[in-house]
Enzyme design. Structure first.
Site, PDB file in Angstrom:
ATOM      1  N   ALA A 252       0.840  -1.188   0.000  1.00 12.65           N
ATOM      2  CA  ALA A 252       0.000   0.000   0.000  1.00 12.65           C
ATOM      3  C   ALA A 252       0.877   1.240   0.000  1.00 12.65           C
ATOM      4  O   ALA A 252       2.065   1.189   0.339  1.00 12.65           O
ATOM      5  CB  ALA A 252      -0.910  -0.005   1.229  1.00 12.65           C
TER       6      ALA A 252
ATOM      7  N   GLY B  60      -0.373  -5.312   0.997  1.00 14.35           N
ATOM      8  CA  GLY B  60      -1.635  -5.261   0.269  1.00 14.35           C
ATOM      9  C   GLY B  60      -1.551  -5.874  -1.105  1.00 14.35           C
ATOM     10  O   GLY B  60      -2.563  -6.339  -1.650  1.00 14.35           O
TER      11      GLY B  60
ATOM     12  N   GLU C  55      -2.065  -9.505  -0.545  1.00 13.77           N
ATOM     13  CA  GLU C  55      -3.478  -9.675  -0.195  1.00 13.77           C
ATOM     14  C   GLU C  55      -4.369  -9.578  -1.429  1.00 13.77           C
ATOM     15  O   GLU C  55      -5.379 -10.274  -1.537  1.00 13.77           O
ATOM     16  CB  GLU C  55      -3.875  -8.638   0.853  1.00 13.77           C
ATOM     17  CG  GLU C  55      -3.237  -8.916   2.212  1.00 13.77           C
ATOM     18  CD  GLU C  55      -3.528  -7.843   3.232  1.00 13.77           C
ATOM     19  OE1 GLU C  55      -4.214  -8.143   4.220  1.00 13.77           O
ATOM     20  OE2 GLU C  55      -3.073  -6.691   3.037  1.00 13.77           O
TER      21      GLU C  55
ATOM     22  N   GLU D 282       3.765  -6.284   7.307  1.00 10.68           N
ATOM     23  CA  GLU D 282       3.096  -5.239   8.092  1.00 10.68           C
ATOM     24  C   GLU D 282       3.621  -5.092   9.517  1.00 10.68           C
ATOM     25  O   GLU D 282       3.604  -3.989  10.078  1.00 10.68           O
ATOM     26  CB  GLU D 282       1.584  -5.488   8.124  1.00 10.68           C
ATOM     27  CG  GLU D 282       0.847  -5.151   6.837  1.00 10.68           C
ATOM     28  CD  GLU D 282       0.852  -6.270   5.815  1.00 10.68           C
ATOM     29  OE1 GLU D 282       0.131  -6.158   4.805  1.00 10.68           O
ATOM     30  OE2 GLU D 282       1.587  -7.273   6.026  1.00 10.68           O
TER      31      GLU D 282
END
Length: 257
Positions: free
Chosen positions: A66, A112, A115, A135
Site C-alpha cells: 500500500a 496489500g 493480499e 506489516e
C-alpha cells in the site's frame, strides 16, 4: 472510462487489468483502489468477458504494498475504515466474483499486494517473484484479508510464520506452501495465465460461477474472522509502534520497537 493508474485491454474473452504505477512499484493508493473497483465491476458486468487477469506493469513488482504515505497520520477509526472499505470494494469483490480472476504475479507481491493476489481465485508467479506480508515491521497487521486468506491457503503454521516474521518467500516456496498454482519463467507468465482462463472459458459460464460460490462456501462463515482483522488493524493505528514503524519507513531507517 479512462484510468490514471490502470491499463485495461481485452484478448478475446479475457480482460487484462494492469496496475500502472511502475515508478511506485505499483503500490496501492486510494485512486488505484477506486479504479480497480470500477474496472472490476465493469468486467464482471460485461457478458462477453469470461475471465480476468490481474497484474502489474513492468518486471519488478506486481504490487509492492500500500502507499504508506497516505495513511501515516491515521487514527484508529480511520485505519478501521481504510481496511473495511478496501475489503468491501475491492478484495471481497474479487474473492466473491462469479468469473475467474487470476493474479499474474510478475514481481514483488508484498503487503496489500499479496493480499490482492490472495483474493484472486488462482495465482501464477514468475520465477523471480517475492511474496510477503511485512506489516509487523510497520507496527501493523495485514488489513485486507491477509490473516484469513493466507491461513486458508497455506495453513496456520505457515501463515503465522510469514505474518509474524514479515519475511519474504520465493515463488518456489510459495508454490510449496500452496499459495500459488504455478511458477513459470517471466516470458511465459501471461501465456500460462491466459491458458488457464481460456480453458475455463470453454466451460459453462453458469456452472463456473456456481462452482466458485460453492468452493467459497466450503470455508464456512468467515465474516467474524475478517471483522476481527479489520478491528485489530484499526487498533494498531493508536499504538506507539505504528508511529515508530511508519516513521522509520518514511525516514528510510530501521524501526526501534
Amino acid at each position: 472510462m479512462a484510468y490514471q493508474n490502470l491499463l485495461v485491454h481485452n484478448n478475446g474473452h479475457i480482460r487484462h487489468l494492469v496496475i500502472n504505477r511502475e515508478e511506485k512499484l505499483n503500490a496501492l493508493n486510494k485512486q488505484t483502489l477506486a479504479e480497480l473497483h470500477d474496472a472490476l465491476t465493469d468486467a464482471l458486468a460485461t457478458e462477453t468477458i469470461r475471465g480476468i487477469v490481474l497484474t502489474g506493469t513492468g518486471q519488478k513488482a506486481f504490487v509492492a504494498g500500500a502507499d504508506i504515505s497516505e495513511f501515516a497520520s491515521f487514527d484508529a477509526e480511520q485505519g478501521r475504515t481504510l481496511a473495511a472499505e478496501g475489503q468491501s470494494r475491492v478484495f471481497d469483490l474479487i474473492h466473491h466474483a462469479g468469473k475467474p480472476i487470476i493474479a499474474a504475479i510478475n514481481g514483488y507481491a508484498l503487503g496489500g499486494g499479496l493480499e490482492l493476489a490472495l483474493a484472486c481465485h488462482m495465482r501464477v508467479a514468475a520465477t523471480h517473484a517475492k511474496l510477503g506480508l511485512p506489516e509487523v515491521s510497520l507496527g501493523l497487521i495485514p488489513g485486507y484479508g491477509g490473516t484469513q486468506r493466507l491461513t486458508q491457503l497455506a495453513g496456520r503454521g505457515r501463515a503465522l510464520e510469514m505474518i509474524l516474521t514479515g519475511d519474504m518467500i520465493s515463488a518456489n516456496e510459495a508454490l510449496g506452501y500452496g499459495i500459488v498454482n504455478y511458477v513459470v519463467e517471466p516470458a511465459d507468465l501471461l501465456t500460462k495465465t491466459e491458458d488457464i482462463l481460456q480453458r475455463i472459458a470453454s466451460r459453462s459460464g453458469s456452472a463456473v460461477s456456481a462452482a466458485i460460490e460453492a468452493v467459497n462456501a466450503s470455508f464456512g462463515t468467515t465474516k467474524p474472522g475478517f471483522e476481527t482483522e479489520i478491528n485489530l488493524f484499526g487498533q494498531c493505528f493508536q499504538t506507539p509502534d505504528f508511529k515508530e514503524g511508519v516513521g522509520a519507513f518514511l525516514e528510510k531507517r530501521k524501526p526501534n520497537f
